[in-house]
Write a protein that holds these residues in place. Structure first.
Motif, PDB file in Angstrom:
ATOM      1  N   ARG A 128     -21.584  -8.173 -16.818  1.00 15.67           N
ATOM      2  CA  ARG A 128     -20.359  -7.442 -16.479  1.00 15.67           C
ATOM      3  C   ARG A 128     -20.601  -6.385 -15.407  1.00 15.67           C
ATOM      4  O   ARG A 128     -19.712  -6.060 -14.625  1.00 15.67           O
ATOM      5  CB  ARG A 128     -19.787  -6.761 -17.726  1.00 15.67           C
ATOM      6  CG  ARG A 128     -19.244  -7.679 -18.785  1.00 15.67           C
ATOM      7  CD  ARG A 128     -18.655  -6.877 -19.934  1.00 15.67           C
ATOM      8  NE  ARG A 128     -18.349  -7.708 -21.084  1.00 15.67           N
ATOM      9  CZ  ARG A 128     -17.175  -8.325 -21.283  1.00 15.67           C
ATOM     10  NH1 ARG A 128     -16.220  -8.197 -20.390  1.00 15.67           N
ATOM     11  NH2 ARG A 128     -16.974  -9.053 -22.366  1.00 15.67           N
ATOM     12  N   SER A 129     -21.789  -5.839 -15.389  1.00 20.60           N
ATOM     13  CA  SER A 129     -22.102  -4.769 -14.441  1.00 20.60           C
ATOM     14  C   SER A 129     -22.603  -5.294 -13.099  1.00 20.60           C
ATOM     15  O   SER A 129     -22.828  -4.498 -12.184  1.00 20.60           O
ATOM     16  CB  SER A 129     -23.158  -3.830 -15.049  1.00 20.60           C
ATOM     17  OG  SER A 129     -22.679  -3.232 -16.236  1.00 20.60           O
ATOM     18  N   PHE A 130     -22.770  -6.613 -12.974  1.00 21.75           N
ATOM     19  CA  PHE A 130     -23.351  -7.181 -11.765  1.00 21.75           C
ATOM     20  C   PHE A 130     -22.396  -8.090 -10.996  1.00 21.75           C
ATOM     21  O   PHE A 130     -22.589  -8.318  -9.805  1.00 21.75           O
ATOM     22  CB  PHE A 130     -24.624  -7.963 -12.115  1.00 21.75           C
ATOM     23  CG  PHE A 130     -25.774  -7.085 -12.512  1.00 21.75           C
ATOM     24  CD1 PHE A 130     -26.746  -6.722 -11.580  1.00 21.75           C
ATOM     25  CD2 PHE A 130     -25.902  -6.601 -13.805  1.00 21.75           C
ATOM     26  CE1 PHE A 130     -27.810  -5.909 -11.930  1.00 21.75           C
ATOM     27  CE2 PHE A 130     -26.963  -5.782 -14.173  1.00 21.75           C
ATOM     28  CZ  PHE A 130     -27.917  -5.434 -13.235  1.00 21.75           C
ATOM     29  N   VAL A 131     -21.375  -8.627 -11.658  1.00 20.12           N
ATOM     30  CA  VAL A 131     -20.445  -9.527 -10.962  1.00 20.12           C
ATOM     31  C   VAL A 131     -19.558  -8.716 -10.024  1.00 20.12           C
ATOM     32  O   VAL A 131     -19.412  -7.496 -10.188  1.00 20.12           O
ATOM     33  CB  VAL A 131     -19.581 -10.309 -11.975  1.00 20.12           C
ATOM     34  CG1 VAL A 131     -20.442 -11.204 -12.858  1.00 20.12           C
ATOM     35  CG2 VAL A 131     -18.738  -9.354 -12.820  1.00 20.12           C
ATOM     36  N   PRO A 132     -18.948  -9.353  -9.022  1.00 16.89           N
ATOM     37  CA  PRO A 132     -18.047  -8.628  -8.111  1.00 16.89           C
ATOM     38  C   PRO A 132     -16.916  -7.944  -8.869  1.00 16.89           C
ATOM     39  O   PRO A 132     -16.311  -8.527  -9.770  1.00 16.89           O
ATOM     40  CB  PRO A 132     -17.524  -9.729  -7.185  1.00 16.89           C
ATOM     41  CG  PRO A 132     -18.574 -10.790  -7.229  1.00 16.89           C
ATOM     42  CD  PRO A 132     -19.124 -10.765  -8.614  1.00 16.89           C
ATOM     43  N   ARG A 133     -16.623  -6.728  -8.491  1.00 17.52           N
ATOM     44  CA  ARG A 133     -15.599  -5.948  -9.176  1.00 17.52           C
ATOM     45  C   ARG A 133     -14.219  -6.303  -8.640  1.00 17.52           C
ATOM     46  O   ARG A 133     -14.078  -6.757  -7.513  1.00 17.52           O
ATOM     47  CB  ARG A 133     -15.889  -4.457  -9.006  1.00 17.52           C
ATOM     48  CG  ARG A 133     -17.341  -4.103  -9.271  1.00 17.52           C
ATOM     49  CD  ARG A 133     -17.559  -2.640  -9.523  1.00 17.52           C
ATOM     50  NE  ARG A 133     -17.360  -2.284 -10.920  1.00 17.52           N
ATOM     51  CZ  ARG A 133     -18.244  -2.561 -11.897  1.00 17.52           C
ATOM     52  NH1 ARG A 133     -19.353  -3.212 -11.625  1.00 17.52           N
ATOM     53  NH2 ARG A 133     -17.998  -2.211 -13.145  1.00 17.52           N
ATOM     54  N   PRO A 134     -13.183  -6.112  -9.445  1.00 16.85           N
ATOM     55  CA  PRO A 134     -11.829  -6.464  -8.999  1.00 16.85           C
ATOM     56  C   PRO A 134     -11.334  -5.538  -7.892  1.00 16.85           C
ATOM     57  O   PRO A 134     -11.873  -4.452  -7.680  1.00 16.85           O
ATOM     58  CB  PRO A 134     -10.985  -6.294 -10.268  1.00 16.85           C
ATOM     59  CG  PRO A 134     -11.733  -5.285 -11.075  1.00 16.85           C
ATOM     60  CD  PRO A 134     -13.194  -5.539 -10.804  1.00 16.85           C
ATOM     61  N   VAL A 135     -10.316  -6.000  -7.209  1.00 12.00           N
ATOM     62  CA  VAL A 135      -9.643  -5.189  -6.192  1.00 12.00           C
ATOM     63  C   VAL A 135      -8.347  -4.660  -6.800  1.00 12.00           C
ATOM     64  O   VAL A 135      -7.558  -5.430  -7.354  1.00 12.00           O
ATOM     65  CB  VAL A 135      -9.335  -6.014  -4.931  1.00 12.00           C
ATOM     66  CG1 VAL A 135      -8.539  -5.199  -3.930  1.00 12.00           C
ATOM     67  CG2 VAL A 135     -10.628  -6.522  -4.304  1.00 12.00           C
ATOM     68  N   ILE A 136      -8.132  -3.353  -6.712  1.00 15.89           N
ATOM     69  CA  ILE A 136      -6.939  -2.740  -7.288  1.00 15.89           C
ATOM     70  C   ILE A 136      -6.087  -2.146  -6.172  1.00 15.89           C
ATOM     71  O   ILE A 136      -6.582  -1.391  -5.335  1.00 15.89           O
ATOM     72  CB  ILE A 136      -7.313  -1.651  -8.310  1.00 15.89           C
ATOM     73  CG1 ILE A 136      -8.111  -2.266  -9.464  1.00 15.89           C
ATOM     74  CG2 ILE A 136      -6.054  -0.966  -8.844  1.00 15.89           C
ATOM     75  CD1 ILE A 136      -8.614  -1.263 -10.480  1.00 15.89           C
ATOM     76  N   MET A 137      -4.810  -2.501  -6.161  1.00 19.33           N
ATOM     77  CA  MET A 137      -3.854  -1.993  -5.181  1.00 19.33           C
ATOM     78  C   MET A 137      -2.726  -1.301  -5.956  1.00 19.33           C
ATOM     79  O   MET A 137      -1.948  -1.976  -6.645  1.00 19.33           O
ATOM     80  CB  MET A 137      -3.303  -3.134  -4.324  1.00 19.33           C
ATOM     81  CG  MET A 137      -4.390  -3.922  -3.582  1.00 19.33           C
ATOM     82  SD  MET A 137      -3.777  -5.443  -2.793  1.00 19.33           S
ATOM     83  CE  MET A 137      -2.654  -4.745  -1.588  1.00 19.33           C
ATOM     84  N   ASN A 138      -2.673   0.012  -5.861  1.00 19.74           N
ATOM     85  CA  ASN A 138      -1.664   0.768  -6.601  1.00 19.74           C
ATOM     86  C   ASN A 138      -0.371   0.875  -5.801  1.00 19.74           C
ATOM     87  O   ASN A 138      -0.382   0.999  -4.577  1.00 19.74           O
ATOM     88  CB  ASN A 138      -2.175   2.166  -6.931  1.00 19.74           C
ATOM     89  CG  ASN A 138      -3.290   2.132  -7.971  1.00 19.74           C
ATOM     90  OD1 ASN A 138      -3.222   1.351  -8.920  1.00 19.74           O
ATOM     91  ND2 ASN A 138      -4.298   2.962  -7.796  1.00 19.74           N
ATOM     92  N   GLY A 139       0.742   0.854  -6.523  1.00 15.10           N
ATOM     93  CA  GLY A 139       2.029   1.068  -5.895  1.00 15.10           C
ATOM     94  C   GLY A 139       2.281   2.552  -5.697  1.00 15.10           C
ATOM     95  O   GLY A 139       1.433   3.400  -6.020  1.00 15.10           O
ATOM     96  N   LYS A 140       3.442   2.857  -5.185  1.00  8.66           N
ATOM     97  CA  LYS A 140       3.806   4.262  -4.998  1.00  8.66           C
ATOM     98  C   LYS A 140       4.018   4.911  -6.363  1.00  8.66           C
ATOM     99  O   LYS A 140       4.542   4.299  -7.285  1.00  8.66           O
ATOM    100  CB  LYS A 140       5.083   4.373  -4.160  1.00  8.66           C
ATOM    101  CG  LYS A 140       4.926   3.825  -2.742  1.00  8.66           C
ATOM    102  CD  LYS A 140       6.240   3.904  -1.982  1.00  8.66           C
ATOM    103  CE  LYS A 140       6.092   3.323  -0.584  1.00  8.66           C
ATOM    104  NZ  LYS A 140       7.373   3.327   0.157  1.00  8.66           N
ATOM    105  N   SER A 141       3.592   6.136  -6.473  1.00  6.42           N
ATOM    106  CA  SER A 141       3.697   6.852  -7.745  1.00  6.42           C
ATOM    107  C   SER A 141       5.156   7.024  -8.145  1.00  6.42           C
ATOM    108  O   SER A 141       6.012   7.336  -7.326  1.00  6.42           O
ATOM    109  CB  SER A 141       3.024   8.215  -7.639  1.00  6.42           C
ATOM    110  OG  SER A 141       3.204   8.949  -8.829  1.00  6.42           O
ATOM    111  N   THR A 142       5.459   6.789  -9.428  1.00  4.90           N
ATOM    112  CA  THR A 142       6.814   7.001  -9.951  1.00  4.90           C
ATOM    113  C   THR A 142       6.729   8.030 -11.079  1.00  4.90           C
ATOM    114  O   THR A 142       6.661   7.689 -12.248  1.00  4.90           O
ATOM    115  CB  THR A 142       7.410   5.678 -10.467  1.00  4.90           C
ATOM    116  OG1 THR A 142       6.477   5.103 -11.420  1.00  4.90           O
ATOM    117  CG2 THR A 142       7.626   4.684  -9.354  1.00  4.90           C
ATOM    118  N   ALA A 143       6.682   9.284 -10.692  1.00  7.66           N
ATOM    119  CA  ALA A 143       6.640  10.407 -11.639  1.00  7.66           C
ATOM    120  C   ALA A 143       5.490  10.277 -12.624  1.00  7.66           C
ATOM    121  O   ALA A 143       5.621  10.562 -13.813  1.00  7.66           O
ATOM    122  CB  ALA A 143       7.980  10.500 -12.379  1.00  7.66           C
ATOM    123  N   GLY A 144       4.350   9.819 -12.131  1.00  7.06           N
ATOM    124  CA  GLY A 144       3.162   9.732 -12.967  1.00  7.06           C
ATOM    125  C   GLY A 144       3.129   8.537 -13.894  1.00  7.06           C
ATOM    126  O   GLY A 144       2.186   8.344 -14.649  1.00  7.06           O
TER     127      GLY A 144
END
Length: 616
Positions: A492-508
């Motif tokens: 788990r610590s060696f495989v490629p990590r995921p890519v995360i794309m966050n949207g615009k914040s909506t009041a937290g």
């Protein structure tokens, strides 16, 4: 059968249509074996050379010749390259499908058709262009037997004129396509020019679609995923390749053969590699494991039916801890299924391939660049963890043309893992093959031929203890299986990590998340924009790149109220893997958006389904 699933939305003519620049989908409907692939590639590359982002998808039958085939080119100024449902410009050359193709179009679409088909009689809310292809090709190509091939280049010229594609770019693309055949290049350009001239003198442009120069493709390349994977494997140091031909994976090894012949011949003129076409997939994977056990970087390439046949050897690799790499270019199953359609249907079965308790590392590329990069990752992980690593590509990625930045030349050293040399054994005196020495559950191994009396061990597929001695003791078996499970946890610590794309914040608040993988990515990024622009709906997005899942995947699910898992199979296979991996109380947060029609995922389907489930 038409490839689009958009039905007419009433009868309204093309009057009042606005000019549409660099945003269209062109579909060419022909028959398999007619030589249209070259023409379509020239058309795609011509648009690409004008600086417009473009992608090409070929839907072809699983026979040699004669059945319908469709090639779809998407040009989009914003860089969207996923399949689009709607067809804006149809080139109808196949009498068998022509009427269905025309009936499937939305009002206002453009149809360029072979004159004898009389397609302008089918509907009155489309823009039609009739072209006498047979009359135009006859003076260009005196040899009648070649005309059906050259005829396709006529429509390239007509389309170029109607869409304002620069003929200089057409010629450049055409001469690249026929680089080793100057006579064929001249003949085909004459055909394209004949089509262009006919359109210029005999057709009045009515459609709104046009291509104009941009600067969004400078420095980029066009390549298919299988070719990118072949390059990646060569740079990753593969020395033994075994395979059995199967659609859609065959071109990976076929291309690798050509690369290796060019770049892997030693100073003495002899090959520094071995590529063997086996008698079946069973033999192919057996050879991979034999070579991996002997210390070679070895691989095979296959598809779902081959993966099924390799099940028992996959268990041997897992249990005896022998490295190897398998490229699975996924297609639609089960059984023979749809051999020339794309899918993500091997995820669940591959994760646990073989009988008993097994877990396999999987890497999941979404682009041709990742096909190149993940080749090195796969071989490194296979040798570090002494196991099979599966690279889960698919037909859409493997066989279709994709834009990409040039690949980065690899500079990192190869990771060969825990291999003991003669000098190591001189110092240690002995070793236990399956003993966890370092706390990571990975044992040390030796390679055949190591000149030390302590180097030998049995690579057993039957019960064994830490010393690789035969054992049926329950405690030995349980200890070994628990160690193998800990080794998978280490991964788990060696495989490629995921890519995360966050949207615009909506009041937290982070209410909605999307998880997807592989080529579904391209539809997701477009769908997220559609949901934002049309529904004011913000989403966060995590793209999986590997299994086992890393901590980021668990955290993403924990941080969202609802998480939609988008995939191209019927049974929500990745969602099932996630459910097995996360805390039980988080399972209810997961929802499935699954597609199984064999066509690449389009954005609109994701948008419509997700917003409907959200009550929009």
């Amino acid at each position: 059968m038409a490839t689009t699933d958009v039905t007419p939305r009433g009868a309204s003519g093309p009057a009042g249509q606005k000019r549409v620049v660099n945003d269209m989908t062109i579909q060419v409907a022909t028959v398999n074996g007619s030589g249209s692939q070259s023409s379509n590639s020239v058309l795609l590359r011509s648009i690409f050379q004008m600086g417009v982002p473009v992608s090409g998808k070929n839907m072809f039958p699983s026979n040699i010749a004669g059945l319908p085939t469709w090639f779809t080119i998407r040009a989009n100024k914003d860089g969207y390259i996923a399949r689009k449902k709607e067809i804006d410009f149809l080139v109808a050359m196949n009498a068998e499908t022509a009427q269905d193709d025309v009936k499937s179009l939305a009002p206002g679409a453009v149809v360029l058709y072979d004159e004898p088909l009389n397609l302008n009689q089918v509907r009155n809310d489309l823009i039609f262009y009739s072209v006498p292809f047979d009359k135009l090709v006859a003076p260009v190509c005196p040899e009648a037997k070649l005309r059906k091939l050259v005829k396709n280049m006529i429509y390239v010229g007509v389309v170029a004129k109607l869409l304002s594609i620069d003929m200089a770019e057409v010629e450049k693309a055409l001469r690249k396509q026929f680089a080793s055949k100057p006579k064929a290049a001249n003949l085909n350009f004459a055909a394209a020019k004949a089509g262009y001239d006919y359109a210029e003198t005999s057709l009045t442009k009515l459609g709104p679609y046009v291509i104009e120069r941009m600067d969004k493709t400078a420095g980029k390349i066009i390549i298919d995923g299988n070719s990118a994977a072949a390059l990646g494997c060569m740079f990753a140091g593969v020395t033994v390749v075994t395979w059995y031909p199967i659609t859609p994976s065959s071109s990976l090894v076929e291309t690798l053969i050509e690369y290796m012949k060019e770049y892997r011949i030693g100073p003495d003129g002899k090959a520094t590699f071995a590529i063997v076409q086996a008698e079946d997939e069973l033999a192919a994977i057996g050879m991979v494991l034999g070579a991996g056990w002997a210390g070679a970087r070895s691989m095979t390439s296959t598809a779902g039916p081959g993966i099924s046949l390799m099940s028992e050897f996959a268990g041997l690799s897992y249990y005896a801890e022998v490295p190897g790499v398998i490229w699975d270019i996924q297609r639609v199953g089960p059984s023979t299924g749809l051999p020339t359609r794309t899918s993500q249907g091997d995820i669940l079965s591959t994760a646990f391939l073989s009988h008993g308790d097994t877990k396999h590392i999987m890497l999941i590329p979404c682009s041709v660049a990742e096909c190149f990069d993940m080749a090195a990752d796969a071989f490194n992980l296979a040798e570090q963890f002494q196991t099979l690593v599966f690279v889960m590509s698919d037909l859409d990625l493997g066989m279709n043309n994709w834009m990409s930045d040039p690949f980065t030349y690899p500079t990192a050293p190869l990771q060969r893992g825990k291999i003991l040399s003669k000098e190591d054994l001189d110092r240690l005196g002995t070793f236990q093959r399956y003993k966890d020495v370092d706390g990571d559950a990975i044992g040390y191994r030796t390679l055949p031929g190591t000149e030390h009396p302590a180097a030998a061990y049995f690579a057993r597929g039957s019960g064994h203890n830490e010393k690789a001695q035969y054992s049926e003791r329950p405690d030995d078996f349980e200890r070994n299986m628990e160690r193998l499970n800990r080794k998978f946890e280490t991964a788990r610590s060696f495989v490629p990590r995921p890519v995360i794309m966050n949207g615009k914040s909506t009041a937290g608040k982070k209410n909605i998340g999307i998880i997807a993988y592989g080529t579904s990515h391209w539809g997701i990024i477009e769908a997220r924009d559609q949901m934002r622009n049309e529904y004011d709906l913000e989403t966060d997005y995590l793209r999986l790149k590997a299994y086992p899942f890393t901590r980021e995947v668990h955290e993403f699910i924990e941080n969202h109220d609802r998480v939609y898992v988008v995939e191209q199979n019927r049974d929500a296979q990745m969602l099932s893997l996630l459910k097995l991996d996360i805390k039980p109380e988080l399972v209810t947060r997961l929802r499935s958006i699954a597609h199984i029609h064999g066509l690449p995922l389009d954005a609109r389907s994701v948008t419509d389904e997700l917003t409907s489930m959200e009550g929009k």
